[in-house]
Structure formats: structure tokens, C-alpha cells
Design a protein around this motif. Structure first.
Motif, PDB file in Angstrom:
ATOM      1  N   ALA A   1       0.853  -1.192   0.000  1.00 34.97           N
ATOM      2  CA  ALA A   1       0.000   0.000   0.000  1.00 34.97           C
ATOM      3  C   ALA A   1       0.891   1.245   0.000  1.00 34.97           C
ATOM      4  O   ALA A   1       1.909   1.294   0.684  1.00 34.97           O
ATOM      5  N   TYR A   2       0.499   2.206  -0.788  1.00 32.41           N
ATOM      6  CA  TYR A   2       1.215   3.470  -0.846  1.00 32.41           C
ATOM      7  C   TYR A   2       0.836   4.329   0.365  1.00 32.41           C
ATOM      8  O   TYR A   2      -0.262   4.204   0.904  1.00 32.41           O
ATOM      9  N   ARG A   3       1.740   5.192   0.742  1.00 33.86           N
ATOM     10  CA  ARG A   3       1.462   6.142   1.816  1.00 33.86           C
ATOM     11  C   ARG A   3       0.642   7.278   1.211  1.00 33.86           C
ATOM     12  O   ARG A   3       0.932   7.745   0.113  1.00 33.86           O
ATOM     13  N   ILE A   4      -0.372   7.739   1.920  1.00 33.03           N
ATOM     14  CA  ILE A   4      -1.209   8.847   1.466  1.00 33.03           C
ATOM     15  C   ILE A   4      -0.674  10.142   2.066  1.00 33.03           C
ATOM     16  O   ILE A   4      -0.482  10.236   3.275  1.00 33.03           O
ATOM     17  N   LYS A   5      -0.434  11.108   1.210  1.00 29.86           N
ATOM     18  CA  LYS A   5      -0.015  12.442   1.654  1.00 29.86           C
ATOM     19  C   LYS A   5      -1.043  13.428   1.124  1.00 29.86           C
ATOM     20  O   LYS A   5      -1.219  13.544  -0.089  1.00 29.86           O
TER      21      LYS A   5
ATOM     22  N   GLN B   1      -8.542   3.221  -0.896  1.00 35.61           N
ATOM     23  CA  GLN B   1      -8.552   2.386  -2.099  1.00 35.61           C
ATOM     24  C   GLN B   1      -7.397   2.770  -3.019  1.00 35.61           C
ATOM     25  O   GLN B   1      -6.745   1.911  -3.596  1.00 35.61           O
ATOM     26  N   LEU B   2      -7.170   4.081  -3.150  1.00 33.13           N
ATOM     27  CA  LEU B   2      -6.074   4.551  -4.003  1.00 33.13           C
ATOM     28  C   LEU B   2      -4.725   4.086  -3.459  1.00 33.13           C
ATOM     29  O   LEU B   2      -3.816   3.788  -4.230  1.00 33.13           O
ATOM     30  N   ALA B   3      -4.605   4.017  -2.132  1.00 32.72           N
ATOM     31  CA  ALA B   3      -3.354   3.542  -1.534  1.00 32.72           C
ATOM     32  C   ALA B   3      -3.075   2.104  -1.947  1.00 32.72           C
ATOM     33  O   ALA B   3      -1.922   1.720  -2.138  1.00 32.72           O
TER      34      ALA B   3
ATOM     35  N   ILE C   1       1.171   8.470  -2.512  1.00 29.48           N
ATOM     36  CA  ILE C   1       0.167   9.129  -3.337  1.00 29.48           C
ATOM     37  C   ILE C   1      -0.034  10.502  -2.723  1.00 29.48           C
ATOM     38  O   ILE C   1      -0.359  10.611  -1.542  1.00 29.48           O
ATOM     39  N   GLU C   2       0.192  11.520  -3.531  1.00 33.58           N
ATOM     40  CA  GLU C   2      -0.027  12.888  -3.071  1.00 33.58           C
ATOM     41  C   GLU C   2      -1.406  13.323  -3.551  1.00 33.58           C
ATOM     42  O   GLU C   2      -1.648  13.446  -4.750  1.00 33.58           O
ATOM     43  N   ILE C   3      -2.316  13.513  -2.599  1.00 33.45           N
ATOM     44  CA  ILE C   3      -3.644  14.012  -2.931  1.00 33.45           C
ATOM     45  C   ILE C   3      -3.488  15.519  -3.121  1.00 33.45           C
ATOM     46  O   ILE C   3      -3.088  16.229  -2.189  1.00 33.45           O
TER      47      ILE C   3
END
Length: 114
Positions: free
Chosen positions: A2-6, A43-45, A86-88
Motif C-alpha cells: 500500500a502506498y502512503r497517502i499524503k 482504495q487509491l493507496a 500518493i499525493e492528494i
């Protein structure tokens, strides 16, 4: 993996603004929107490629992807991928001038870095 969410600081302001707008007519829908946005971030992560690549003209916006908030298809999450996160970038209603808003945000970032 899973990617880290920023989340950029503007994303929090976007979510508050959108939830406040939705709450004017339906408080429960506003709460559902916030939960759905968080679910979509998660989900995006797990599946970062599920969002489609945007076709903007400005080269600063290359590699920006978009994904609708689950259950709120008119509300769009704009994000970028790196190797581990993932950079929101923004959460916006689809009827707005999306390219102009994103272009303005990222141009400001470029100017701050100069």
C-alpha cells in the motif's frame, strides 16, 4: 504494497468546504461524503492506478490522475504518484474549471520553490 497517502493542506480545506456545502441540504449526506472520501483515499493507496490520467494542456499537470469519490461521482480526487506515496492534490466538484484551479495551485508551488 500500500502506498502512503499524503494530503496537501488544501485538500483538508476542500473536504471541509465540500462537506459544508453538502450539509446545507443534507447533514447525513455530508457525513457520508467525508467517509466516502477517506475510503476512496484508502482504495487509491492499495490500487493507485485505478484513477485515470488527466489530459490537461499544461505540462505542470502531467501525471495528475483523477478518481471520483466513491458514491459521489461528481466529486473528484486529483492525485499524483511517486515511488512510495500518493499525493492528494485537490478534491473538487467536477463542474468547476478543473485545469485552471490545478494549474493555479501548482504554479504557486513552483513559484514558492524558486
Amino acid at each position: 504494497m500500500a502506498y502512503r497517502i499524503k494530503k496537501r493542506p488544501q485538500v483538508i480545506r476542500d473536504l471541509i468546504e465540500l462537506a459544508t456545502y453538502i450539509a446545507e441540504n443534507n447533514l447525513e449526506a455530508s457525513e457520508q461524503f467525508l467517509r466516502a472520501a477517506e475510503e476512496t483515499f484508502q482504495q487509491l493507496a492499495k490500487l493507485p492506478m485505478m484513477g485515470k490520467i488527466c489530459q490537461f494542456k499544461n505540462p505542470l499537470l502531467t501525471n495528475i490522475r483523477q478518481q471520483a469519490v466513491k458514491g459521489f461521482r461528481r466529486y473528484l480526487i486529483f492525485y499524483r504518484l511517486s515511488e512510495s506515496e500518493i499525493e492528494i492534490v485537490r478534491v473538487l466538484h467536477g463542474s468547476r474549471d478543473l485545469e485552471a484551479i490545478l494549474e493555479n495551485d501548482l504554479t504557486e508551488d513552483e513559484n514558492e520553490l524558486s
